[in-house]
Scaffold this active site. Structure first.
Site, short mmCIF file in Angstrom:
data_model
loop_
_atom_site.label_atom_id
_atom_site.label_comp_id
_atom_site.label_asym_id
_atom_site.label_seq_id
_atom_site.Cartn_x
_atom_site.Cartn_y
_atom_site.Cartn_z
N GLY A 186 0.80 -1.23 0.00
CA GLY A 186 0.00 0.00 0.00
C GLY A 186 0.83 1.27 0.00
O GLY A 186 0.61 2.18 -0.80
N ALA A 187 1.79 1.35 0.90
CA ALA A 187 2.57 2.57 1.03
C ALA A 187 3.74 2.30 1.97
O ALA A 187 3.82 1.23 2.57
CB ALA A 187 1.72 3.71 1.58
N MET A 188 4.64 3.28 2.07
CA MET A 188 5.83 3.08 2.90
C MET A 188 6.21 4.39 3.59
O MET A 188 6.28 5.44 2.98
CB MET A 188 6.97 2.58 2.00
N GLU A 189 6.50 4.25 4.88
CA GLU A 189 6.65 5.42 5.75
C GLU A 189 8.08 5.97 5.82
O GLU A 189 8.46 6.56 6.83
CB GLU A 189 6.20 5.04 7.16
N ASN A 190 8.89 5.83 4.75
CA ASN A 190 10.27 6.34 4.78
C ASN A 190 10.31 7.73 5.43
O ASN A 190 9.48 8.57 5.15
CB ASN A 190 10.81 6.48 3.36
N HIS A 208 -2.04 6.52 8.32
CA HIS A 208 -1.20 5.42 8.81
C HIS A 208 0.28 5.74 8.59
O HIS A 208 1.09 5.66 9.52
CB HIS A 208 -1.60 4.14 8.08
N GLU A 209 0.61 6.11 7.36
CA GLU A 209 2.04 6.35 7.08
C GLU A 209 2.53 7.56 7.86
O GLU A 209 3.65 7.57 8.37
CB GLU A 209 2.27 6.55 5.57
N1 B3K Z 1 5.72 -0.51 6.58
C1 B3K Z 1 5.18 -0.72 5.25
C2 B3K Z 1 5.16 -2.12 4.82
C3 B3K Z 1 6.45 -2.64 4.32
C4 B3K Z 1 6.26 -4.00 3.70
C5 B3K Z 1 7.51 -4.68 3.40
N2 B3K Z 1 7.35 -5.81 2.54
C6 B3K Z 1 3.82 -0.16 5.10
C7 B3K Z 1 3.07 0.12 6.35
O1 B3K Z 1 2.67 -0.75 7.07
O2 B3K Z 1 2.90 1.26 6.65
ZN ZN Z 2 2.42 0.40 8.75
#
Ligand code: B3K
Ligand code: ZN
Length: 884
Positions: free
Chosen positions: A272-276, A308-309
């Site tokens: 879905g997305a990634m919180e970098n 969420h992110e």
């Molecule tokens: N932390 C990421 C998910 C990463 C998945 C790695 N295969 C998205 C989230 O939960 O916000």
């Molecule tokens: Zn998450």
């Protein structure tokens, strides 16, 4: 030197083997020369040695082409380091040493979408990274584990015409021109972070911006980036981001901590997305929204994922996980925070219904089969396989129980303690429970048992009324699930929120154990195998409303009479429990039909819904949900020899009987009244009307297919937005309307350039019930717009077929299973993460009826024999096949 390609090690990683890192990286400078086919990267690591350990310097690195390596300014001879088995071992490093490596990466050839890769066509696409969980080791040599936290300085260099936008996490720290039409930009992140939060983006992107000032006075530039054709669909996400930031300030006192917050949309993303840190990257389907191509449900999803992110900035980034076994520490907690936010922004009870429905649809089956694992797993082979409904959704339910146990103020006090004490650290679930408990002078360690035990516990409830003593005794008994494992099965603390109803629908005052204070709802905690609770002053036998708001993630077994459930359905003021009573009643009605004896439950369910349908006691959205029986997956959970086609047919029959009771005329009338309001407004009542309109038309379709399809064709033609348009299209396609093909053609043309809308076109057809769906899927695979390389498209066609179309996928001839097995092999070669996730559709095969079970087993076993499966897919297939 190219790493020798080796069979990936298959020995599982175990929680009990955790050791603190022997080497930390205090700071890291990354210098990229970016290109589509080849990018080069120099990394400069300032190393710190743990004085208590004397292990040599070992760094992770996967498929990296090492160009040069130097230690403390001196190029290393080949004898001074070894790169094998995805580990680079370097001799001679000491505390304070500086290691410099240069590697070459091949972004355009990276189809796994992990590490540095290309999104979109070679000529016009952009570069981006995905590092969680272990993608950073595909970018450079590093101790790629979350308990190594470092300060990052990142410099990007690239051709300005091809890569006009250069982004990395942290604050901007200069930019400028270089010779030959190239340019550079530098970013410094003042917050030490684990490598999985590193990110960069480079290419042609447009931006929308907004100025924001945090509650503690920091000006922040919010920037959302997308390709030119999508930037106009980012405004809703920007509003959602601002709402999320304000909410986290108010609800948790958490402020943002950099000068800029970037969000980027891509169509090529594994989840879905990634919180970098400072540079969130989103799957376009979780970010882009406009009325013409986005449904109401999707709007709410975008809002939730943006939140969420963003919330991860504290629950995940500022306080991160010590190791990946603690994944739920950030994910369960952040899902809980996201759910609370969504409940505040929308209807709280609808949100709860949606969340519990998801838990039952996705997590309960996972927890009941061979893929069951505790919220904190004890071991894994491939960590990417553990981003599961158990870690996320059940993890959130565990936080919800803790929050309930502490109360709103106590939970906030505990969270303040948790964030403050662990800020900048890599924490464990024990740290979390300790902070919450200590801030409230209470011991929460009994809740740790929930984190270590797989399976959904069963909670049995028995009520006994003693008229002469005017007492009602409620006995609660807990049973661990069959998948709980063989380890210790100490009783779990199970909070049960309850109320008692008189037969006239009034809530009764609760006197328990001689307590004088009177309330109408309270929480009892079952912390033993069995316990009884006595309520006094109860003249007549009451009806207990148990587990209100779904106060614990258990399966409640209570031998209600149908009229008791009907009473709760009619009168419970807890919106969730009202819906729940209806679901229980519907499930029993389903069982009556299955057993060939339609009876009291069916009548009670239809009667109660007819009353609610004709009245004004519940709003349109809740009514729509009440009129929907449990889904096919949930009903299957109640069977021992699953026949998905029969379940589908029985559920249709159940709904037809409800429709008959409501009556075609009443349904038509209601539909017409609802259809009179055409707007694309997103307010709650407009959304509610659209939701009910869809449901009413579906019910009418079961009585008058032709008439309903005609209405759907008109609705499709006149729809002001995607919610109405897609609902109409689905009804025509699944109702096999004469108008269906023309509508599909129209939809296809209308959205030819809109990938997310086109995904819906694939999905709606893949969900065509019954055995003919497979031919449709095969035909759609030949469509030029289909590709195995795009995870969203794979999910839209194959994911919808194997996951959301039980009667289509589970063909008696096993063709669905063979198709999935074949596609998994092809997909695995491109993208192991996506293949492994799709393979979980085989979960539960052991409980199919014998014919299907045999063909499913054959398909899975054949897959297991296939040489060269990725570690991701091999782990899932191995677990699913289990000992059978
Ligand atoms: N932390 C990421 C998910 C990463 C998945 C790695 N295969 C998205 C989230 O939960 O916000
Ligand atoms: Zn998450």
């Amino acid at each position: 030197m190219q790493a020798i390609s080796e069979q990936k090690a298959s020995a599982p990683i175990r929680l009990v083997d955790y050791r603190a890192p022997a080497w930390q990286v205090e700071s890291v400078e990354l210098d990229f020369d970016l290109g589509i086919d080849a990018s080069e990267l120099s990394a400069r690591l300032l190393l710190r040695r743990d004085p208590g350990q004397d292990a040599p310097l070992r760094l992770d690195g996967e498929n990296l082409q090492l160009l040069s390596i130097a230690l403390d300014g001196t190029q290393l001879p080949a004898t001074a380091y070894r790169y094998a088995g995805n580990v680079l071992e370097v001799d001679g490093a000491r505390d304070g040493s500086v290691l410099e490596t240069r590697v070459r990466l091949r972004p355009a050839a990276n189809t796994a979408l992990e590490g540095l890769y290309l999104s979109g066509p070679r000529e016009t696409g952009f570069l981006l990274t995905q590092c969680e969980a272990e993608g950073f080791r595909h970018i450079t040599f590093f101790p790629d584990r979350p308990d190594v936290q470092s300060r990052y300085t990142v410099t990007l260099r690239a051709d300005r015409a091809r890569f006009p936008v250069l982004l990395a996490g942290g604050n901007p720290d200069g930019a400028g021109e270089l010779e030959g039409g190239r340019h550079w930009a530098r970013f410094v992140d003042p917050h030490p972070k684990p490598s999985y939060l590193f990110a960069l983006v480079a290419g042609h992107l447009e931006v929308i911006e907004r100025d924001y000032v945090t509650a503690d006075g920091r000006p922040v530039q919010l920037k959302i980036w997308a390709e030119a054709d999508a930037i106009g669909r980012c405004h809703y996400a920007m509003d959602a981001l601002e709402r999320s930031m304000r909410w986290d300030e108010q609800a948790y006192g958490r402020n943002y901590d950099l000068d800029v917050f970037h969000v980027v949309a891509t169509h090529d993303f594994n989840m879905g997305a990634m919180e970098n840190k400072g540079l969130n990257i989103f799957n376009a389907k979780c970010l882009l929204a406009d009325p013409d191509s986005t449904t109401d449900d999707e709007y709410r999803h975008v809002e939730a994922v943006v939140a969420h992110e963003y919330f991860h900035n504290w629950s995940g980034n500022r306080v991160t996980c010590r190791d990946w076994f603690q994944l739920s520490l950030k994910e369960g907690l952040t899902v809980f925070r996201e759910q609370s936010f969504s409940a505040d922004m929308n209807s709280a009870s609808l949100k709860r219904i949606e969340d519990v429905a998801l838990l039952r649809r996705a997590q309960f089956p996972e927890d009941a089969g061979p893929l069951a694992h505790p919220v904190r797993p004890a071991q894994y082979s491939e960590i990417n396989n553990f981003y599961t409904a158990t870690v996320y959704e059940k993890g959130s339910e565990l936080v919800r129980m803790l929050a309930g146990a502490l109360g709103q103020e106590g939970f906030r006090r505990g969270m303040d303690r948790y964030f403050d004490r662990n800020d900048g650290h890599a924490a464990t679930l024990e740290d979390f429970l300790a902070a919450l408990g200590e801030a409230n002078d209470t011991d929460l360690t009994p809740y740790l048992a929930w984190y270590g035990q797989a399976g959904t516990p069963r909670l049995k409830a028995r009520g006994h009324h003693d008229a002469t003593r005017r007492e009602y005794t409620l006995t609660l008994i807990q049973h661990p699930s069959g998948t709980a494992g063989t380890g210790a099965r100490a009783p779990l603390p199970i909070p049960v929120k309850l109320a008692l109803f008189a037969r006239n629908g009034d809530m009764l005052p609760l006197h328990m154990d001689g307590q004088t204070s009177v309330c109408h709802e309270l929480v009892v905690v079952l912390d033993q195998h069995e316990r009884s609770f006595v309520f006094t002053g109860i003249a007549d036998a009451p009806v207990a409303s148990l587990l209100r708001g779904f106060s614990a993630p258990v399966i409640l077994e209570c031998d209600y009479m149908p009229d008791e459930l009907a009473l709760l359905l009619a009168h419970d003021v807890d919106g969730f429990n009202r819906w729940e009573a209806g679901q229980q009643l519907a499930a029993r009605a389903y069982e009556e039909l299955r057993d060939g004896s339609p009876g009291d439950s069916l009548h009670a369910w239809c009667d109660a819904l007819q009353q609610l349908f004709g009245g004004t006691a519940v709003d349109d959205a809740l009514l729509a949900d009440l009129l929907t029986p449990p889904g096919e997956v949930e009903l299957a959970e109640r069977e021992t020899a699953i026949d998905p086609q029969r379940i589908h047919d029985l559920r249709q029959d159940l709904q037809r009987r409800l429709a008959e009771r409501l009556g075609a005329d009443a349904l038509r009338q209601r539909y017409n009244a609802l259809a009179g309001h055409t707007s694309i407004a997103l307010d709650a009542s407009s959304q509610a009307r659209r939701r009910l309109k869809r449901r009413v038309l579906e019910l009418l379709n079961l009585l008058d297919n032709r008439g309903a399809c005609e209405l759907a064709a008109i609705q499709y033609r006149d729809a002001p937005g995607m919610t109405d348009r897609l609902a109409a299209l689905a009804l025509m396609v699944h109702g096999r309307a004469a108008q269906a093909e023309a509508a599909l053609l129209d939809f296809r043309q209308r959205y030819a350039g809109n990938a997310l809308a086109l995904d819906k076109w694939f999905a709606v057809q893949a969900q065509l019930p019954g055995e003919s769906a497979l031919d449709r899927v095969l035909a759609l695979e030949a469509d030029p717009a289909f590709t195995l390389k795009n995870p969203n498209r794979v999910q839209a066609l194959l994911g919808s077929f194997v996951r959301s179309n039980p009667s289509g996928f589970h063909r008696t001839d096993g063709a669905g299973y063979r198709l999935l097995a074949e596609r998994l092999v092809a997909l695995d070669a491109l993208n192991p993460q996506v293949a492994a996730r799709l393979a979980t559709a085989f979960n539960g095969w052991q409980r199919l009826e014998p014919l299907r079970r045999a063909s499913a087993r054959e398909a899975i076993a054949g897959l297991e024999q296939h040489a060269g499966l990725s570690r991701n897919l091999a782990e899932i297939i191995g677990s699913v096949l289990g000992g059978h």
